[in-house]
Design a protein around this motif. Sequence first.
Motif, mmCIF file in Angstrom:
data_model
loop_
_atom_site.group_PDB
_atom_site.id
_atom_site.type_symbol
_atom_site.label_atom_id
_atom_site.label_comp_id
_atom_site.label_asym_id
_atom_site.label_seq_id
_atom_site.Cartn_x
_atom_site.Cartn_y
_atom_site.Cartn_z
ATOM 1 N N GLY A 377 0.996 -1.361 0.117
ATOM 2 C CA GLY A 377 0.446 0.335 0.284
ATOM 3 C C GLY A 377 0.651 1.241 0.190
ATOM 4 O O GLY A 377 0.362 2.185 -0.472
ATOM 5 N N SER A 378 1.415 1.033 0.421
ATOM 6 C CA SER A 378 3.049 1.682 0.456
ATOM 7 C C SER A 378 3.485 2.551 -1.075
ATOM 8 O O SER A 378 3.811 4.223 -0.466
ATOM 9 N N LEU A 379 3.480 1.933 -1.865
ATOM 10 C CA LEU A 379 3.805 2.688 -3.058
ATOM 11 C C LEU A 379 3.180 3.467 -3.937
ATOM 12 O O LEU A 379 3.126 4.459 -4.689
ATOM 13 N N ALA A 380 1.964 3.727 -3.186
ATOM 14 C CA ALA A 380 0.693 4.578 -3.529
ATOM 15 C C ALA A 380 1.452 6.146 -3.617
ATOM 16 O O ALA A 380 0.567 6.899 -3.138
ATOM 17 N N VAL A 381 2.784 6.212 -1.805
ATOM 18 C CA VAL A 381 3.188 7.367 -2.734
ATOM 19 C C VAL A 381 3.450 7.889 -3.241
ATOM 20 O O VAL A 381 3.273 9.804 -3.112
ATOM 21 N N PHE A 382 3.943 7.243 -4.154
ATOM 22 C CA PHE A 382 4.367 7.945 -5.480
ATOM 23 C C PHE A 382 3.153 9.094 -5.634
ATOM 24 O O PHE A 382 3.108 10.098 -6.837
ATOM 25 N N ASN A 383 2.172 8.393 -5.948
ATOM 26 C CA ASN A 383 1.201 8.960 -6.432
ATOM 27 C C ASN A 383 0.763 10.896 -5.456
ATOM 28 O O ASN A 383 0.693 11.877 -6.580
ATOM 29 N N MET A 384 0.656 10.364 -4.045
ATOM 30 C CA MET A 384 0.156 11.622 -3.831
ATOM 31 C C MET A 384 1.906 13.070 -3.746
ATOM 32 O O MET A 384 2.010 13.781 -3.675
ATOM 33 N N ALA A 385 3.400 12.599 -3.465
ATOM 34 C CA ALA A 385 4.326 13.022 -3.505
ATOM 35 C C ALA A 385 4.274 13.821 -5.192
ATOM 36 O O ALA A 385 4.304 14.993 -5.229
ATOM 37 N N THR A 386 3.703 13.345 -6.246
ATOM 38 C CA THR A 386 4.210 13.548 -7.364
ATOM 39 C C THR A 386 2.400 14.988 -7.594
ATOM 40 O O THR A 386 3.475 16.192 -7.894
ATOM 41 N N MET A 387 1.626 14.530 -7.064
ATOM 42 C CA MET A 387 0.780 15.586 -7.082
ATOM 43 C C MET A 387 1.113 16.722 -5.610
ATOM 44 O O MET A 387 0.669 18.064 -6.389
ATOM 45 N N SER A 388 1.525 16.265 -5.044
ATOM 46 C CA SER A 388 1.680 17.477 -3.504
ATOM 47 C C SER A 388 2.506 18.364 -4.411
ATOM 48 O O SER A 388 2.913 19.594 -4.105
ATOM 49 N N LEU A 389 4.026 17.757 -4.505
ATOM 50 C CA LEU A 389 5.132 18.991 -5.530
ATOM 51 C C LEU A 389 4.621 19.808 -6.915
ATOM 52 O O LEU A 389 4.886 20.782 -6.916
ATOM 53 N N TRP A 390 3.698 19.264 -7.323
ATOM 54 C CA TRP A 390 3.405 20.416 -8.519
ATOM 55 C C TRP A 390 2.240 20.810 -8.544
ATOM 56 O O TRP A 390 2.367 22.281 -8.304
ATOM 57 N N SER A 391 1.635 20.440 -7.367
ATOM 58 C CA SER A 391 0.813 21.428 -6.827
ATOM 59 C C SER A 391 1.188 22.795 -5.270
ATOM 60 O O SER A 391 0.674 24.171 -5.905
ATOM 61 N N ALA A 392 2.445 22.264 -4.869
ATOM 62 C CA ALA A 392 3.322 23.725 -4.194
ATOM 63 C C ALA A 392 3.972 24.449 -5.235
ATOM 64 O O ALA A 392 4.215 25.389 -4.728
ATOM 65 N N SER A 393 4.543 23.767 -6.647
ATOM 66 C CA SER A 393 5.160 24.891 -7.747
ATOM 67 C C SER A 393 4.051 25.269 -8.532
ATOM 68 O O SER A 393 5.292 26.339 -9.104
ATOM 69 N N TYR A 394 2.719 25.079 -8.497
ATOM 70 C CA TYR A 394 2.080 25.283 -9.877
ATOM 71 C C TYR A 394 2.009 26.937 -9.573
ATOM 72 O O TYR A 394 2.202 27.887 -10.911
ATOM 73 N N ASP A 395 1.540 28.140 -8.134
ATOM 74 C CA ASP A 395 1.566 29.195 -8.413
ATOM 75 C C ASP A 395 2.780 30.073 -8.654
ATOM 76 O O ASP A 395 2.597 30.889 -9.211
ATOM 77 N N ARG A 396 3.901 29.342 -7.990
ATOM 78 C CA ARG A 396 5.565 29.931 -7.301
ATOM 79 C C ARG A 396 5.609 29.732 -9.136
ATOM 80 O O ARG A 396 6.161 31.165 -9.526
#
Length: 575
Positions: A377-396
């Motif tokens: 189940g921990s492999l799903a971390v790559f899903n949210m890690a990608t989503m979080s990095l993109w969301s955090a960098s989008y506005d900046r």
Amino acid sequence: MERSVAFETESAGEECFKGKKGGFRALPFIFSNEMLEKVAGFGLNTNMITYLTDKYHLSTVTSQTMLFVWGAISNFAPIPGAIVADMYLGRFMAVGLGSVACLIGMVFLWLTATVPGARPPECNSGDQCAPPGTRHLAWLLAGFAFLSLGAGGVRPCSMAFGADQFSRHPKQRRARILQAYFNAYYASIGVAFTVAVTAIVYLQDNVSWNVGFAVPMGLMLLSTVSFFLGSSLYIKEKGKRQMFAGIGSAVGAAIRNRRARLPDKTVDGVYHHLKDCKLAVPTDKLRFLNKACLFRGTKEDALCNGSDAAASERHGHDGKRPCTVDQVEQLKSAIRVLPIWSSTIFLALALNQSFAVKQADTMDRSVGAGRFRVPSGSLAVFNMATMSLWSASYDRWVAPALQRYTGNSRGLTMKQRIGGGLLLATASTAVSAVVEGARRRRALRGVTISAFWLVPQFALAGLAEAFGIIGEIEFFYTELPKSMASFSMSLLYMAFGVGNLAGALIVKVVQVASMRGGRTGWLVDNLNVGHYDYYYWLLTGYGVANFVYFAWCCWVYGEEGKNVEWEEDDNTEQP
């Protein structure tokens, strides 16, 4: 990370904000509530298919179908939850009560792992596993029921409640803050998901399910307490009882006046509207609905047109309450977003990675010299890690770079972001099909491939979520009136609910159809015997057709951000 962007870009706006409530000072309590609730929720959901198959002795297809149905109920619950919140309770009370219900649900699930006899006995040495009895399922389903009830309050209202804290900012400044807020909100969810699928899933797989459920339960308790601790800092929107009643009145009036003839030109003086209302004339979009507020020349109509709300209640043709222009435009806005909403149902199917957990069980999950085995189940971390990095960098970084080419201050329009999410979700299912086909062929030759071959599909799903879901949230919140904020958030979950039901139906139909003639089904428990790759290719074909449908819906909808200026009552508690 993304919250710092909002602080930097809008610090001047916060200084101009003179109220004693709301603003950035309220967000730590709202974010802590949401993050702790998500850590707890994701910690349960991500690995639940393993719990059902290993501890409740259910088949993979039965477990997946049960999770699809539970997910559907949890995603439909925000619809009545949003209505109750927007009309009666207000978003603060809805989130608070929802948090308590989620806590009770987690207590029930923890009890299934703790109380002797609350779940089926362990399998004996002969691999004979007793199926779950009625009393076993009662504990489990009680937990699911309370979690779904809590979802009805938390999901549609939590994000909208955070956005309410900026309701007193000037309109243009508020729009910039909200874009950063929505991205920050989703980035925080990504952090929560990362913690859930690493620490909590590890406890469930390597310590015990007792501890693995106790930790989410404790976090949910902290989430509930932290939310109520910030009560004195919140802006609390009151329920607006006439909102959905007004939409219902517009539908009824449109039916009653269906034979009325509209004037050739939309001009003032022939439509009902409240006194000093911003909306004196309806728009030409869905023009046939303008009949609902048409001034028909009766004495009662004359009394109501341009009058206050009380007069509108007292008078009306055919003994019915007149419908106002504002109510008609609210109805139009809800109808116009529905086609685009329907195209986003595919995201729920593509982003569900439960089968990937079972795939990972058959693959090599060892890493490092110590041969540490990563929990499936921990492999799903790559899903949210990608989503979080993109969301955090989008506005900046991303949005300013895209603005040079698009001329849009947001980088991409909301519909472009939704479309990008649909394309990435389709790419994710295609990659899933390719990887599963390769895994199966090698497994039949006795070769076990690394579970990290699943990373690309998880990463694409994360990008699809960052594009599609955040774009969808912002689109609904912006295009619908503020008084329908909870309802606009619930549309996202309703799409996921329909997607969950569609997923359960597709799984059932695929399994039955593929087993005709005595053949082995695609979705059997033994992945090497079945053909899960065919299932993923089926979803890919659906994704391609769905994107064509989405493009047509966008063309029909027209340009976004051109909605009317809504007549909103001041239903906010003053400090």
